[in-house]
Design a protein around this motif. Sequence first.
Motif, PDB file in Angstrom:
ATOM      1  N   PRO A   9       0.852  -1.198   0.000  1.00 35.74           N
ATOM      2  CA  PRO A   9       0.000   0.000   0.000  1.00 35.74           C
ATOM      3  C   PRO A   9       0.884   1.244   0.000  1.00 35.74           C
ATOM      4  O   PRO A   9       1.757   1.391   0.859  1.00 35.74           O
ATOM      5  CB  PRO A   9      -0.789  -0.102   1.316  1.00 35.74           C
ATOM      6  CG  PRO A   9      -0.441  -1.434   1.896  1.00 35.74           C
ATOM      7  CD  PRO A   9       0.854  -1.868   1.296  1.00 35.74           C
ATOM      8  N   ALA A  10       0.682   2.100  -0.989  1.00 34.71           N
ATOM      9  CA  ALA A  10       1.519   3.301  -1.118  1.00 34.71           C
ATOM     10  C   ALA A  10       0.649   4.489  -1.527  1.00 34.71           C
ATOM     11  O   ALA A  10       1.057   5.335  -2.308  1.00 34.71           O
ATOM     12  CB  ALA A  10       2.615   3.049  -2.142  1.00 34.71           C
ATOM     13  N   ALA A  11      -0.567   4.511  -0.987  1.00 33.64           N
ATOM     14  CA  ALA A  11      -1.514   5.551  -1.412  1.00 33.64           C
ATOM     15  C   ALA A  11      -1.816   6.562  -0.309  1.00 33.64           C
ATOM     16  O   ALA A  11      -2.745   7.358  -0.439  1.00 33.64           O
ATOM     17  CB  ALA A  11      -2.810   4.889  -1.897  1.00 33.64           C
ATOM     18  N   GLY A  12      -1.020   6.543   0.748  1.00 29.42           N
ATOM     19  CA  GLY A  12      -1.270   7.493   1.843  1.00 29.42           C
ATOM     20  C   GLY A  12      -0.877   8.906   1.439  1.00 29.42           C
ATOM     21  O   GLY A  12      -0.198   9.113   0.428  1.00 29.42           O
ATOM     22  N   THR A  15       1.229  13.098   5.258  1.00 27.24           N
ATOM     23  CA  THR A  15       1.156  14.466   5.827  1.00 27.24           C
ATOM     24  C   THR A  15       2.265  14.749   6.842  1.00 27.24           C
ATOM     25  O   THR A  15       2.621  15.897   7.045  1.00 27.24           O
ATOM     26  CB  THR A  15      -0.208  14.712   6.508  1.00 27.24           C
ATOM     27  OG1 THR A  15      -0.407  13.705   7.496  1.00 27.24           O
ATOM     28  CG2 THR A  15      -1.340  14.664   5.506  1.00 27.24           C
ATOM     29  N   GLU A  27       7.043   7.233  -0.607  1.00 30.50           N
ATOM     30  CA  GLU A  27       7.651   5.950  -0.983  1.00 30.50           C
ATOM     31  C   GLU A  27       8.806   6.147  -1.967  1.00 30.50           C
ATOM     32  O   GLU A  27       9.626   5.270  -2.155  1.00 30.50           O
ATOM     33  CB  GLU A  27       6.595   5.038  -1.624  1.00 30.50           C
ATOM     34  CG  GLU A  27       5.458   4.634  -0.706  1.00 30.50           C
ATOM     35  CD  GLU A  27       4.382   5.709  -0.527  1.00 30.50           C
ATOM     36  OE1 GLU A  27       4.402   6.735  -1.265  1.00 30.50           O
ATOM     37  OE2 GLU A  27       3.524   5.543   0.355  1.00 30.50           O
ATOM     38  N   GLN A 103      -6.050   3.408  -5.413  1.00 28.99           N
ATOM     39  CA  GLN A 103      -7.065   3.551  -4.371  1.00 28.99           C
ATOM     40  C   GLN A 103      -7.716   4.905  -4.651  1.00 28.99           C
ATOM     41  O   GLN A 103      -7.039   5.935  -4.583  1.00 28.99           O
ATOM     42  CB  GLN A 103      -6.404   3.546  -2.985  1.00 28.99           C
ATOM     43  CG  GLN A 103      -7.400   3.622  -1.848  1.00 28.99           C
ATOM     44  CD  GLN A 103      -6.717   3.855  -0.500  1.00 28.99           C
ATOM     45  OE1 GLN A 103      -5.559   4.240  -0.416  1.00 28.99           O
ATOM     46  NE2 GLN A 103      -7.468   3.648   0.564  1.00 28.99           N
ATOM     47  N   TYR A 129       4.115  -2.545   4.189  1.00 33.56           N
ATOM     48  CA  TYR A 129       3.673  -1.155   4.239  1.00 33.56           C
ATOM     49  C   TYR A 129       4.695  -0.307   3.479  1.00 33.56           C
ATOM     50  O   TYR A 129       5.910  -0.398   3.737  1.00 33.56           O
ATOM     51  CB  TYR A 129       3.556  -0.658   5.682  1.00 33.56           C
ATOM     52  CG  TYR A 129       2.543  -1.415   6.543  1.00 33.56           C
ATOM     53  CD1 TYR A 129       2.017  -2.634   6.134  1.00 33.56           C
ATOM     54  CD2 TYR A 129       2.117  -0.901   7.760  1.00 33.56           C
ATOM     55  CE1 TYR A 129       1.105  -3.329   6.928  1.00 33.56           C
ATOM     56  CE2 TYR A 129       1.198  -1.580   8.559  1.00 33.56           C
ATOM     57  CZ  TYR A 129       0.699  -2.799   8.131  1.00 33.56           C
ATOM     58  OH  TYR A 129      -0.209  -3.484   8.913  1.00 33.56           O
ATOM     59  N   GLY A 130       4.185   0.522   2.569  1.00 36.19           N
ATOM     60  CA  GLY A 130       5.051   1.237   1.636  1.00 36.19           C
ATOM     61  C   GLY A 130       5.992   2.247   2.255  1.00 36.19           C
ATOM     62  O   GLY A 130       6.902   2.738   1.578  1.00 36.19           O
ATOM     63  N   ASP A 131       5.803   2.583   3.514  1.00 40.71           N
ATOM     64  CA  ASP A 131       6.699   3.575   4.120  1.00 40.71           C
ATOM     65  C   ASP A 131       7.567   2.958   5.222  1.00 40.71           C
ATOM     66  O   ASP A 131       8.249   3.681   5.941  1.00 40.71           O
ATOM     67  CB  ASP A 131       5.922   4.786   4.650  1.00 40.71           C
ATOM     68  CG  ASP A 131       4.816   4.403   5.619  1.00 40.71           C
ATOM     69  OD1 ASP A 131       4.610   3.196   5.850  1.00 40.71           O
ATOM     70  OD2 ASP A 131       4.164   5.325   6.143  1.00 40.71           O
ATOM     71  N   GLY A 256       7.765   7.477   6.855  1.00 38.67           N
ATOM     72  CA  GLY A 256       6.641   8.411   6.949  1.00 38.67           C
ATOM     73  C   GLY A 256       6.894   9.459   8.007  1.00 38.67           C
ATOM     74  O   GLY A 256       5.983  10.205   8.386  1.00 38.67           O
TER      75      GLY A 256
END
Length: 290
Positions: A9-12, A15, A27, A103, A129-131, A256
């Motif tokens: 998942p790399a769609a966060g 922030t 990422e 996403q 997890y992408g980060d 992150g």
Amino acid sequence: MKVTKAVIPAAGLGTRVLPATKSMPKEMLPIVDKPAIQYIVEEAVNSGITDILIITNRGKGIIEDHFDRSPELEERLLASGKKDVYDEVVAISKLANIYFIRQKETKGLGHAVNCARSFVGNEPFAVLYGDDVIIGEDPACGQLIRAYEKYGKSVVGIKAVPENEIFKYSSLKVDKLEDNIYSCTDMVEKPKTPEAVLSLYSILGRCVLTPDIFDILDNTPPGAGGEIQLTDAMKTLATTVGMTGVDYTGKRYDMGDKFGILQATVEIALKNPVLAQPFKNYLKELVKTL
Ligand code: UTP
């Protein structure tokens, strides 16, 4: 069943790393000479994964470009005799079968993982997890896959976190099975009170899930932060069929987080065959001035 598929998942929104991540996906932030997500893809490949789905969103197209061929650049590198860099650049596009899906709304990690349903089908799969970059001799994802193969239950990668920080993470109810392996029978995302804390063990960066997670995710309402939390869905697995927790070996860097990015850069540079010595000399001089 062998675990050969992974989801990243790399769609966060990233922030916590603004303004760097305003238009640059976190990422893709470099650690020394590679973007963070390349370390993660390499870990998956070194764990026996052959097919990877990266969950992206608007503005993250450069992740796709990074894992694609780049004919113009490759031609230029060959023409100027830079064969080593050429080989390195081409190898990135051959690491694994890499797929992408968007996403469409940033509704949380659980929602992102649920976008992988048709890619995953009816197989167990890894989530990286992408980060979260994890560096170690024995790839963390592979350690979880071995625990899945041994115990037959979904697996979470776990680490103890400082007591004053557990409120930012998940908290797990665990019992030791052997060495660094635990059974996990309950969990809570971002415990609000000290009474809600089940232990200082938290899920950090990796899991291996059975496909029944998707039906659970379909019925998981938004939780902490108004997002669909993967932890809330995994709690259902933990409290019904049970899960396994692996306190994996390897050092985790949180890309992150600004401090995590600094740690990753310094520590991974110190492992780089070419840069380690000059960088060490530089740091020793710098430390004298602090
Ligand atoms: P984080 O909670 O760290 O992601 O999610 P974030 O939203 O980017 O972070 P901040 O708090 O705004 O800085 C952990 C992982 O889940 C992905 C992120 O890309 C990250 O790899 N994620 C999160 C999604 O793919 N979709 C989401 O809706 C949320």
